[in-house]
Design a protein around this motif. Structure first.
Motif, short mmCIF file in Angstrom:
data_model
loop_
_atom_site.label_atom_id
_atom_site.label_comp_id
_atom_site.label_asym_id
_atom_site.label_seq_id
_atom_site.Cartn_x
_atom_site.Cartn_y
_atom_site.Cartn_z
N LEU A 12 0.76 -1.17 -0.09
CA LEU A 12 -0.12 0.04 -0.02
C LEU A 12 0.81 1.30 0.09
N LEU A 13 2.01 1.22 -0.14
CA LEU A 13 2.94 2.15 0.00
C LEU A 13 2.54 3.50 -0.96
N PRO A 14 2.44 3.05 -2.40
CA PRO A 14 1.75 4.39 -3.38
C PRO A 14 0.56 4.79 -2.82
N LEU A 15 -0.30 4.17 -2.23
CA LEU A 15 -1.75 4.49 -1.94
C LEU A 15 -1.42 5.37 -0.40
N LEU A 16 -0.69 4.80 0.57
CA LEU A 16 -0.53 5.89 1.62
C LEU A 16 0.07 6.87 1.52
N SER A 17 0.89 7.14 0.51
CA SER A 17 1.64 8.19 0.20
C SER A 17 0.78 9.35 -0.20
N CYS A 18 -0.47 9.09 -0.72
CA CYS A 18 -1.55 10.04 -1.10
C CYS A 18 -2.40 10.34 0.05
N LEU A 19 -2.33 9.86 0.91
CA LEU A 19 -3.48 9.85 2.15
C LEU A 19 -2.68 10.52 3.20
N ILE A 20 -1.43 10.78 3.22
CA ILE A 20 -0.95 11.68 4.47
C ILE A 20 -1.37 12.98 4.43
N SER A 21 -1.77 13.11 5.74
CA SER A 21 -2.51 14.63 6.23
C SER A 21 -1.85 14.96 7.58
N MET A 22 -1.81 16.26 7.86
CA MET A 22 -1.32 16.97 9.16
C MET A 22 -2.06 18.13 9.41
N SER A 23 -1.90 18.24 10.76
CA SER A 23 -2.60 19.53 11.30
C SER A 23 -1.82 20.74 10.69
N SER A 24 -2.96 21.66 10.55
CA SER A 24 -2.39 23.02 10.20
C SER A 24 -1.28 23.69 11.13
N ALA A 25 -0.58 24.53 10.59
CA ALA A 25 0.43 25.20 11.55
C ALA A 25 0.50 26.71 10.99
N ASP A 26 0.87 27.67 11.78
CA ASP A 26 1.09 29.11 11.36
C ASP A 26 2.53 29.25 11.17
N LEU A 27 2.76 28.94 9.83
CA LEU A 27 4.46 29.02 9.79
C LEU A 27 4.96 30.43 10.01
N SER A 28 4.27 31.40 9.83
CA SER A 28 4.57 32.92 9.88
C SER A 28 5.02 33.15 11.55
N SER A 29 4.72 32.36 12.43
CA SER A 29 5.08 32.59 13.99
C SER A 29 6.39 31.67 14.29
N ASP A 30 6.70 30.91 13.43
CA ASP A 30 7.80 29.76 13.68
C ASP A 30 9.20 29.98 12.78
N ILE A 31 8.98 30.70 11.87
CA ILE A 31 10.16 30.67 10.78
C ILE A 31 10.49 32.15 10.39
N GLU A 32 11.72 32.52 9.80
CA GLU A 32 12.04 33.54 9.21
C GLU A 32 12.87 33.26 8.02
N TYR A 33 12.94 34.50 7.00
CA TYR A 33 13.46 34.60 6.00
C TYR A 33 14.96 34.03 6.29
N LEU A 34 15.53 33.32 5.26
CA LEU A 34 16.99 33.19 5.29
C LEU A 34 17.95 33.74 4.27
N PHE A 35 17.37 33.55 3.08
CA PHE A 35 17.81 34.57 1.98
C PHE A 35 16.79 34.34 0.85
N GLY A 36 16.82 35.33 -0.37
CA GLY A 36 16.22 35.39 -1.27
C GLY A 36 14.57 35.73 -0.71
N MET A 37 14.65 36.77 -0.12
CA MET A 37 13.30 37.38 0.50
C MET A 37 12.10 37.28 -0.58
N GLN A 38 12.54 38.07 -1.48
CA GLN A 38 11.80 38.41 -2.80
C GLN A 38 10.87 37.08 -3.15
N ARG A 39 11.68 36.05 -2.96
CA ARG A 39 11.52 34.79 -3.85
C ARG A 39 10.65 33.61 -2.72
N MET A 40 10.37 34.44 -1.59
CA MET A 40 9.64 33.56 -0.63
C MET A 40 8.41 34.16 -0.20
#
Length: 285
Positions: A12-40
């Motif tokens: 079932l590996l191919p099928l399981l790969s299509c069914l993966i889901s995770m809880s949503s997170a607010d990336l903006s509170s946890d990360i910051e840009y490293l380089f290429g800010m205009q491309r983020m």
């Protein structure tokens, strides 16, 4: 005899790969840009980040905090089409530490976007050369897939859609283990034409730019380094990842991945990188 449950999971590996889901997170509170800010580009709801590579620059972000041990998950959809020469990453790095520790998930592009190579590697006390190259069993450009790093005092396990694909054990005689300094989480896309695709034979073709990778549902359950000695703040002191040791089922799944999808392993493919202390006893000893 292979357990029936394992047989079913492998089928079932191919099928399981299509069914993966995770809880949503607010990336903006946890990360910051490293380089290429205009491309983020951060989505309005803060749950997705798109990084791009064009003729001027690549781009990347990093976690605002550093960690000592944790479970790090993210969903990624890689650049489609001709992505040869691109390197897309999700990794931990001890930038600024006394020595270099690093845990790598690197996705190497191809002229056929469905044929990405996943390269894993572990650096500890400045020594790497532990690459493995894995052919993914799905097209990573059409749907989001989950990629994970588990790092605790016992071992490091890299996962793809919750399937273990690489393993590094603590306590091997003569082999240092990354457990003494914090690491920051990074995600990047950049031009790796000199080595990434067919060992540098196929270069980046900018007529296909921009190359865009999407990240979403960033989920970190880890111990945050406070900046004082080895003190940490753990979000969940009883988290399962803290004591997890690779299970029998995970070993069987990992052995299957090695037989079917790994085509380069530092222990068997390159005599110059063979280290008897960590290779002679086999992968899962």
């Amino acid at each position: 005899m292979v357990p029936k449950l394992l047989v079913l999971l492998l089928l079932l590996l191919p099928l399981l790969s299509c069914l993966i889901s995770m809880s949503s997170a607010d990336l903006s509170s946890d990360i910051e840009y490293l380089f290429g800010m205009q491309r983020m580009k951060l989505s309005e709801d803060g749950q997705q980040v798109d990084l791009s590579l064009d003729q001027y620059s690549g781009s990347g972000f990093q976690s605002k905090e550093s960690f000592i041990f944790g479970k790090f998950d993210i969903l990624m959809k890689l650049p489609p089409g001709n992505s040869a020469g691109t390197v897309t990453t999700f990794y931990l790095n001890s930038t600024g530490g006394e020595w270099h520790d690093e845990l790598d998930l690197e996705f190497l592009g191809h002229v056929d976007g469905s044929k990405y190579i996943l390269q894993t590697n572990v650096f500890t006390k400045g020594v790497g050369n532990r690459e493995q190259r894995i052919r993914l069993w799905f097209d990573p450009t059409t749907e989001f897939h989950k990629y994970s790093i588990l790092w605790n005092p016992h071992q490091i396990i890299f996962y793809v859609d919750d399937v273990p694909v690489d393993f590094f054990k603590a306590g091997r005689e003569g082999i240092p283990y990354p457990n003494q300094q914090p690491m920051t989480l990074y995600a990047t896309i950049w031009d790796g034409s000199s080595w990434a695709t067919e060992y540098g034979k196929i270069k980046l073709n900018m007529s296909y730019a921009p190359f865009i990778v999407s990240y979403r549902d960033y989920d970190v359950d880890a111990c945050v380094w406070t900046g004082h000695g080895t003190n940490t703040l753990c979000s969940n002191p009883n988290a399962p990842w803290k004591t997890h040791k690779i299970t029998f089922l995970e070993k069987e799944m990992l052995a299957h991945i090695h037989r079917k999808y790994i085509f380069y392993d530092h222990c068997t493919s390159d005599p110059s990188k063979y280290n008897p202390a960590e290779c002679a006893k086999g992968l899962l000893q």
